[in-house]
Structures are given as structure tokens and as C-alpha cells.
Write an enzyme that holds these catalytic residues in place. Sequence first.
Site, short mmCIF file in Angstrom:
data_model
loop_
_atom_site.label_atom_id
_atom_site.label_comp_id
_atom_site.label_asym_id
_atom_site.label_seq_id
_atom_site.Cartn_x
_atom_site.Cartn_y
_atom_site.Cartn_z
N HIS A 68 0.84 -1.19 0.00
CA HIS A 68 0.00 0.00 0.00
C HIS A 68 0.88 1.24 0.00
O HIS A 68 1.58 1.50 0.98
CB HIS A 68 -0.91 0.01 1.23
CG HIS A 68 -2.08 -0.91 1.11
ND1 HIS A 68 -2.64 -1.57 2.20
CD2 HIS A 68 -2.81 -1.29 0.03
CE1 HIS A 68 -3.65 -2.30 1.79
NE2 HIS A 68 -3.77 -2.16 0.49
N TYR A 95 3.27 0.31 5.06
CA TYR A 95 3.77 -0.82 5.87
C TYR A 95 2.98 -2.11 5.66
O TYR A 95 2.86 -2.91 6.58
CB TYR A 95 3.78 -0.46 7.38
CG TYR A 95 4.11 0.96 7.71
CD1 TYR A 95 5.37 1.49 7.40
CD2 TYR A 95 3.19 1.80 8.31
CE1 TYR A 95 5.68 2.80 7.70
CE2 TYR A 95 3.50 3.13 8.61
CZ TYR A 95 4.75 3.62 8.30
OH TYR A 95 5.07 4.93 8.58
N HIS A 96 2.51 -2.36 4.45
CA HIS A 96 1.66 -3.53 4.20
C HIS A 96 2.15 -4.40 3.06
O HIS A 96 1.39 -4.72 2.14
CB HIS A 96 0.22 -3.08 3.90
CG HIS A 96 -0.44 -2.34 5.01
ND1 HIS A 96 -1.52 -1.50 4.82
CD2 HIS A 96 -0.19 -2.33 6.35
CE1 HIS A 96 -1.90 -1.00 5.97
NE2 HIS A 96 -1.11 -1.48 6.91
N PRO A 97 3.39 -4.87 3.07
CA PRO A 97 3.85 -5.74 1.98
C PRO A 97 3.21 -7.13 2.09
O PRO A 97 3.07 -7.69 3.18
CB PRO A 97 5.36 -5.81 2.19
CG PRO A 97 5.54 -5.57 3.66
CD PRO A 97 4.46 -4.60 4.05
#
Length: 514
Positions: A286, A451-453
Amino acid sequence: MEYDYVIIGAGSAGCVLANRLSADPGVSVALIEAGGQDDKLEIRMPAGFKALFKTDYDWNYTTAKQSEMSGRELYWPRGRVIGGSSSMNAQMWVRGCGRDYDQWEVPGWAYADVLPYFRKAERRIGSNRDDVYGTDGPLYVSELRSPNVTTAAFLQACEELGFTRLAELNGPSNEGYSPTPVTQNRGRRWSSADAYLRPAGKRPNLTVITDATVDRVVFDGRRATGVEYGGGALVKARREVLLSAGAIGSPYLLMRSGVGAADELRDAGIPVVHDLPAVGRNLQDHLVSGVFVECKQPVTLTKAESIGNLLRYLVLRSGMLTTNVGEAVAFLRTSADEPAPDIELVFAPGPFVDHGLTPPTGHGLTVGVVLLQPESRGRVGLNGRDVLIDPGYLAEEADVRRLVAGLKTAKQVFATAAMKPYAGPPMAPYWAPESDEELAQWVRERGETLYHPVGTCRMGVDGDSVVDPELRVRGLDGLRVVDASIMPTLNRGHTHAPAVMIGEKAADLIRGGA
């Protein structure tokens, strides 16, 4: 040392596995975590998470230069501590919508299949919607104790703009606006370690090994038999090795263990155990841009860390330091052609610039604009034997178009009557871009990770996927991946909730219950 199950990574999913598997006294479980204990005040105190960035609690990753992001290398924090990133995130419990899971098209992982596992995890406080949430799970989900006055104004602004007010954010559809449910218990962060690991900590069949970086998975032929850590220590697994090291750590560890694209492994001098080219591919994240304005009144989170606020937090568990920073959200479609929200607005009652690492110069407000379903794809690979992170941001023009549309909506929020008492002129570094070209330039110059890999050990039914629907690594025995890396696509939400769900469902799969 020999155990039935060896789990690598004490993060959002790894803590779930440790608890659920060790609930059977007939099996032994080892949980190995590279970081240390989670007893620091800034972990417990919700607003303290930015103080953990670029410290020993953080893997402190940096991406490859992004050609479509002004050639920048972007900072990616990830938790290196008991609880993993759930010990340093913004505590937002946002599952996404039903379509997110149905679109995976993986048997057993449709929305109807995974919903019971969200509910199993949840202990929803302060809501009468037990038709939406679980109420007796281990993971506290609550309202913020002391939301900022400007957050109420943001919610009024959303109403003024004609958005839909959501009775609960985490239903089958999340199109609309809402205060953010948070993983907090009486004003204190409630991580996966709090919910799952600590209650299981005294079980004699659970061993937790901290400050231990795993070097590789050990194989006997095609079967995983254990892990090596700390430069030579060996932990054997009688039944399975379970990778829960996250969307960066899990594929990187597979590659270091000889599982990945054979040519890439050979180039790095790593003996090939299994040629699996999809390892590390399909990276999604994101990307967030934002609009920053000065606040006309001194009511924001600037100077929240005063002695008075600290005492209020320590004594009463209330006040500004209970904030998660992202206090309210709105999920929107930028066009009628979108099947579901493609943009998220995140409201922060303060100027959250450069991950909070840049001290604010005054009182300000932020509306972050998050691209929920990026079409661009990147990869995690090897740079020699070091990890290479290349998210491939904005490789697809549609991603730029959606972010530009979202920024226009964020500007409309600050122009409403509801925000008029608070929203002032643009606040540096925001320079008030107007045209589509200027807004796109702003995204490229200042956009950052949310911070959403996910996606780097993609689950699927096809032979090109990394794991099958039971999360077993294809072509190998005794090895599964259990974390957000298995997600085929990003959810239209945040990734802590699905990571916990994945841990819950995986525990049943491993035990043969699903």
C-alpha cells in the site's frame, strides 16, 4: 534440540501458531524470533510506535531505487521483536471487504471461509455488533479512549461530502467512513504477543528462543528437517517447519535455504535445493501520499509527549498518548467503474511526515491517501546474499491516476465547513499541488509505504504459486509459509487482521481441522 513444530518469526501469525499448536500437550513447539522482548514503554504506549523506527526493534529495510518515485530509496520499517510488526504498528484492525478474499479464487479461502477465523481471533469491546465481530477471542479490538477533537470534525466532513457512515467498519463491505477500531486493551497496545504468546508462555511444551536470527532451513532431500540459526545452532523439526517471517523475511529465508529461482540462487553462490521461480515475486504494498495543512487551533498531537500527557497515560491510560495516530478512515471509489473501494483516506490529528521521524514545526493535520489495489508488482530478491526489496511502485499508470483522484478528495475534506475551524493553509513539505501533473509529481516525490507488503510467497492452485491452499511449499515436504506473504492480492484494508486470520486458519490446517 528437537521439536514437532519449529516456527520462524514471532509476529502477527507466528504468535497465533505458537499458541494454537502448543494447546495440544502431546506436541512440542519451538518459536524462534530474531528480536528480543517487547517490554519497552514505547511498545505498550500506543502513540510511541514512531520512536521504535530505525532502532534495534526494527529491521530497518531500504528498498531499491524506485524509478517512478523520483529515483528514491524508501524506508520500510518491520518489527524485529516479540510480536513482530504488531508490536510497532498503528494498531488499526481493518479486515478489508468480502471481495478481497473472494477474488483470491483459492478453495477454502473465500470470504465465507475466512470470516470465522477473524471472529475467532476477536474480542470486540465497546460494540453491540456481535453479528460482525467475535467477542470472546484473545485479541482485544476497541474504540480509541481519547480521540482528538479534530477527528470528530473529519467524520463530520465525510458526512458533508455525502460519504456513507459505517455502523461497523469490518463488515462485508467497508465502503464509507468510520472511526478506526484499534487493537488496544484499556488504552494499551494489544499485540499478537499479548493476545496469543503470553497466555501460552508457561506451557512446558512451548519453547521461545529470542535474539536468534535464522540462517537457513535444513533439508534432507526435499524434506525440511529443521533450521540453523546463530551461525551454527540447529533446531530439528519432527513434523514441520513453519515460516512466519513476513513478506520480506519468508521469501528471503527460502532463497537463502536454496528454494527459489535456480539461476538467481546460483548467482548468489547458494546451492539449489528446489527450483521455485515464484519465490519473492508478486510483491505488493500500500503506497500512501497525503495532504498536510496547518491547524488553526493548538489541539493536535504536536507536543503530545509532554510530561503531563505522559503522566496521564501512565496513571489513567487516557489522553493523547493512547492515540494510534490514524484515528479515522474512509474507504472510497474514485470512479463508478471500480467494483469496490480503491482509495482509503486515513485521518491523523497531527502532521505525520516522514513516518513521524521529522519533528513537526507546529500544529497540523494530515489526510493520507492510500492506494488499496495496486496494479504494479515488485519482488523480493537477492543482492549477493543480502535481501533486495523492489516494490515496483507506480509501474502501472492506473496507480498514479487513482492516487491523484484520492488526493483531490482529501483536499475536498479540508475545504468542508466541518473542517473550517481547524484546517489552515498548506503545511510544509506539502506545497499545494493543483493540476493532475503536479499531484502526480507530489506522489512521486513524497509518497511512502503504509507498511503492508504481501504476496511474495503467493498461495494458489496453479503450479506457478509458491504454496498450495494448505500453505505447503510446492515440491517440498514438511515446510509451510504462514504469514501475509501468502496473500495473492492485497486486501482493501490493513494487513495485521488478515495475518492473524491466516495464522488461525493455518493452525487448523496443520492439525487437520480444516
